[in-house]
Design a protein around this motif. Sequence first.
Motif, PDB file in Angstrom:
ATOM      1  N   ILE A 150      -6.908 -28.666 -26.318  1.00  0.00           N
ATOM      2  CA  ILE A 150      -6.140 -27.963 -25.287  1.00  0.00           C
ATOM      3  C   ILE A 150      -5.129 -27.084 -26.006  1.00  0.00           C
ATOM      4  CG2 ILE A 150      -4.555 -28.179 -23.336  1.00  0.00           C
ATOM      5  CD1 ILE A 150      -5.671 -31.010 -22.904  1.00  0.00           C
ATOM      6  N   VAL A 151      -5.148 -25.789 -25.718  1.00  0.00           N
ATOM      7  CA  VAL A 151      -4.165 -24.877 -26.287  1.00  0.00           C
ATOM      8  C   VAL A 151      -3.163 -24.553 -25.193  1.00  0.00           C
ATOM      9  CG1 VAL A 151      -3.744 -22.685 -27.443  1.00  0.00           C
ATOM     10  CG2 VAL A 151      -5.879 -23.928 -27.870  1.00  0.00           C
ATOM     11  N   ARG A 152      -1.934 -24.970 -25.399  1.00  0.00           N
ATOM     12  CA  ARG A 152      -0.871 -24.770 -24.402  1.00  0.00           C
ATOM     13  C   ARG A 152       0.203 -23.884 -25.030  1.00  0.00           C
ATOM     14  NH1 ARG A 152       0.497 -30.161 -21.846  1.00  0.00           N
ATOM     15  NH2 ARG A 152      -1.475 -29.672 -20.797  1.00  0.00           N
ATOM     16  N   GLY A 153       0.268 -22.639 -24.567  1.00  0.00           N
ATOM     17  CA  GLY A 153       1.151 -21.680 -25.224  1.00  0.00           C
ATOM     18  C   GLY A 153       0.587 -21.377 -26.606  1.00  0.00           C
ATOM     19  N   ALA A 154       1.391 -21.625 -27.628  1.00  0.00           N
ATOM     20  CA  ALA A 154       0.929 -21.425 -29.001  1.00  0.00           C
ATOM     21  C   ALA A 154       0.613 -22.750 -29.673  1.00  0.00           C
ATOM     22  CB  ALA A 154       1.996 -20.682 -29.812  1.00  0.00           C
ATOM     23  N   GLN A 155       0.603 -23.845 -28.887  1.00  0.00           N
ATOM     24  CA  GLN A 155       0.450 -25.184 -29.458  1.00  0.00           C
ATOM     25  C   GLN A 155      -0.926 -25.769 -29.178  1.00  0.00           C
ATOM     26  OE1 GLN A 155       2.854 -26.799 -31.272  1.00  0.00           O
ATOM     27  NE2 GLN A 155       1.376 -28.400 -31.693  1.00  0.00           N
ATOM     28  N   PRO A 156      -1.737 -26.021 -30.205  1.00  0.00           N
ATOM     29  CA  PRO A 156      -3.006 -26.719 -29.986  1.00  0.00           C
ATOM     30  C   PRO A 156      -2.754 -28.220 -29.865  1.00  0.00           C
ATOM     31  CG  PRO A 156      -2.778 -26.152 -32.304  1.00  0.00           C
ATOM     32  CD  PRO A 156      -1.573 -25.589 -31.607  1.00  0.00           C
ATOM     33  N   LEU A 157      -3.368 -28.843 -28.873  1.00  0.00           N
ATOM     34  CA  LEU A 157      -3.165 -30.267 -28.623  1.00  0.00           C
ATOM     35  C   LEU A 157      -4.496 -30.996 -28.686  1.00  0.00           C
ATOM     36  CD1 LEU A 157      -0.877 -29.918 -25.453  1.00  0.00           C
ATOM     37  CD2 LEU A 157      -0.111 -30.209 -27.821  1.00  0.00           C
ATOM     38  N   ALA A 158      -4.507 -32.127 -29.373  1.00  0.00           N
ATOM     39  CA  ALA A 158      -5.679 -32.996 -29.343  1.00  0.00           C
ATOM     40  C   ALA A 158      -5.620 -33.785 -28.042  1.00  0.00           C
ATOM     41  CB  ALA A 158      -5.668 -33.930 -30.544  1.00  0.00           C
ATOM     42  N   PRO A 159      -6.577 -33.582 -27.141  1.00  0.00           N
ATOM     43  CA  PRO A 159      -6.481 -34.198 -25.813  1.00  0.00           C
ATOM     44  C   PRO A 159      -6.555 -35.722 -25.868  1.00  0.00           C
ATOM     45  CG  PRO A 159      -8.624 -33.170 -26.125  1.00  0.00           C
ATOM     46  CD  PRO A 159      -7.794 -32.775 -27.297  1.00  0.00           C
ATOM     47  N   THR A 160      -5.709 -36.364 -25.079  1.00  0.00           N
ATOM     48  CA  THR A 160      -5.752 -37.808 -24.900  1.00  0.00           C
ATOM     49  C   THR A 160      -5.997 -38.092 -23.427  1.00  0.00           C
ATOM     50  OG1 THR A 160      -3.390 -38.097 -24.413  1.00  0.00           O
ATOM     51  CG2 THR A 160      -4.029 -38.039 -26.736  1.00  0.00           C
ATOM     52  N   VAL A 161      -6.351 -39.316 -23.121  1.00  0.00           N
ATOM     53  CA  VAL A 161      -6.683 -39.662 -21.734  1.00  0.00           C
ATOM     54  C   VAL A 161      -5.476 -39.517 -20.816  1.00  0.00           C
ATOM     55  CG1 VAL A 161      -8.569 -41.197 -22.368  1.00  0.00           C
ATOM     56  CG2 VAL A 161      -6.238 -42.100 -22.230  1.00  0.00           C
ATOM     57  N   ASP A 162      -4.267 -39.562 -21.363  1.00  0.00           N
ATOM     58  CA  ASP A 162      -3.065 -39.505 -20.536  1.00  0.00           C
ATOM     59  C   ASP A 162      -2.494 -38.099 -20.379  1.00  0.00           C
ATOM     60  OD1 ASP A 162      -2.983 -42.269 -20.010  1.00  0.00           O
ATOM     61  OD2 ASP A 162      -2.104 -42.640 -21.989  1.00  0.00           O
ATOM     62  N   ASP A 163      -3.066 -37.110 -21.071  1.00  0.00           N
ATOM     63  CA  ASP A 163      -2.577 -35.735 -20.932  1.00  0.00           C
ATOM     64  C   ASP A 163      -2.914 -35.198 -19.537  1.00  0.00           C
ATOM     65  OD1 ASP A 163      -1.389 -35.310 -23.428  1.00  0.00           O
ATOM     66  OD2 ASP A 163      -3.325 -34.940 -24.359  1.00  0.00           O
ATOM     67  N   THR A 164      -1.987 -34.417 -18.990  1.00  0.00           N
ATOM     68  CA  THR A 164      -2.202 -33.785 -17.686  1.00  0.00           C
ATOM     69  C   THR A 164      -2.438 -32.298 -17.888  1.00  0.00           C
ATOM     70  OG1 THR A 164      -0.758 -35.390 -16.596  1.00  0.00           O
ATOM     71  CG2 THR A 164      -1.202 -33.331 -15.423  1.00  0.00           C
TER      72      THR A 164
END
Length: 250
Positions: free
Chosen positions: A179-193
């Motif tokens: 998940i890329v949010r703004g300029a931040q790439p995130l490794a998705p977890t089950v709790d991410d919204t």
Amino acid sequence: MRVVVAGAGSVGRSIARELLSHDHEVVLIDKNPAAMRVAQVPEADWILADACELSSLEAADVTGADVVVGATGDDKVNLVFSLLCKTEFGVPRTVARVNNPKNEWMFDGSWGVDVAVSTPRIMTAMVEEAVAVGDLVRIFTFHQSGADIVEVTLPDDSPLVGARVGAVTWPTDTVLACIVRGAQPLAPTVDDTLEVGDELVLVMGSQADEESLQHLLTHGSPSAPAIADGAPLVAPEQPVPELGPEEDDL
């Protein structure tokens, strides 16, 4: 890693510089004397020769290469170079540049190409990624496995907005990779919204159904006969059972 690059033009030299900056060993081959701009990439080994001749590839010690790259502006040269390196010298990995999209169908394992890089296709994907919101954009295709990397930007009316990643039922053979949010790439977890504007990077296997994924993104449920219209996009949350006294003591 040792890399042999066929084609010492601007593309080949750029590839060589990037590889050298990552501490790889690079050999550049080109038959055009005008391309021998050694001063621009002095750390590379340069060979003035035809990359489509076996003697030239022997001189470049292609047998000892981990990867070869066909980076010339001629699709025929890139194909022949890849085929010779794969079949005659057993190079583990071949990468070839596709200049004309009409020739892309030939850049596969039958011609010794492991990875085909189509400049027009990449540019098209980048343009679509820059302007498309809510639509799937194919970024890259792995030619050996047939898997695709696709991207979608969630619009404000997407039914996935506000959903927990762990609760979304993704179509078969489809995986949310980032998940890329703004300029931040995130490794998705089950709790991410998931939020409006999130760029979802997904990997779709060769058996994945793009239509089902698009249906999920726009309607909130996979497109499948077993799922009725209006069905929730996620499985219902299961209540956490309360432990009794005996269970709590375990």
